[in-house]
Motif scaffolding. Sequence first.
Motif, PDB file in Angstrom:
ATOM      1  N   THR A  16     -17.481  11.622   5.112  1.00 17.30           N
ATOM      2  CA  THR A  16     -16.268  11.319   5.466  1.00 17.30           C
ATOM      3  C   THR A  16     -15.702  11.659   6.980  1.00 17.30           C
ATOM      4  OG1 THR A  16     -14.829  12.655   4.161  1.00 17.30           O
ATOM      5  CG2 THR A  16     -15.284  10.530   3.163  1.00 17.30           C
ATOM      6  N   THR A  22     -14.646   5.751   2.840  1.00 15.60           N
ATOM      7  CA  THR A  22     -14.601   6.606   1.584  1.00 15.60           C
ATOM      8  C   THR A  22     -15.327   5.817   0.504  1.00 15.60           C
ATOM      9  OG1 THR A  22     -12.522   5.668   1.361  1.00 15.60           O
ATOM     10  CG2 THR A  22     -12.402   7.847   2.372  1.00 15.60           C
ATOM     11  N   ARG A  33     -13.122   8.073  -5.284  1.00  9.84           N
ATOM     12  CA  ARG A  33     -12.109   8.650  -4.226  1.00  9.84           C
ATOM     13  C   ARG A  33     -10.779   9.156  -4.717  1.00  9.84           C
ATOM     14  NH1 ARG A  33     -11.340   2.928  -1.099  1.00  9.84           N
ATOM     15  NH2 ARG A  33     -11.148   2.219  -3.328  1.00  9.84           N
TER      16      ARG A  33
END
Length: 202
Positions: A16, A22, A33
């Motif tokens: 990320t 994500t 996530r």
Amino acid sequence: RDQAQEALMGAYADLTAQGTPTRQASVLTGISRATASRRQQRPGPPTPREMVPANRLSCTERAKVLAVLTSDEFVDATPLQIFAELLDRGIYLCSVSTMYRVLRENTLVKERRRQARHPARTVPELVATAPGQVYTWDITKLPGPIRGVYYDAYVMIDIYSRYLVGVHVHARESGPLAEEMMREVFAIHGIPEVVHADRGTS
């Protein structure tokens, strides 16, 4: 397992950080996530910090306090007395507890008054290296034939040989009787260098 989880979290953070979405980072690492979001928001352990008081004395100030405490004027005084005397003069160096702390750091927390030094007293001791040098004598009570009746035994011993050089038994304590026994002992065994007695009535 925890180490593998942490490694995957590290990989997720690296992806990320490099611009990977994500969703894609979650698919690649298997970390959801939501989990990654909770881990990133969790605060880390606080770093311990040494709490330094704002009014802490500097090394120069502590040296000045020590110089005052050990000066000729105050060497016999307690920190409380020094503190009060300095306040009377309008001087404030530090608190009384800080004075004690400075003394403790320099191993000076002890009786500060000058004490009289008396030499150790030598206990007098009679030593005999041969018979006839030192005699010791005393009077002791002997129980009589009936209850409440006692006799006085006048006893003289040579301290070197532990030999009884004289024993008299009388009905009472008397100076002339003790003198009579001593004259008799000295006539037979000779006059010693020292005749010792304790601090009793005899």
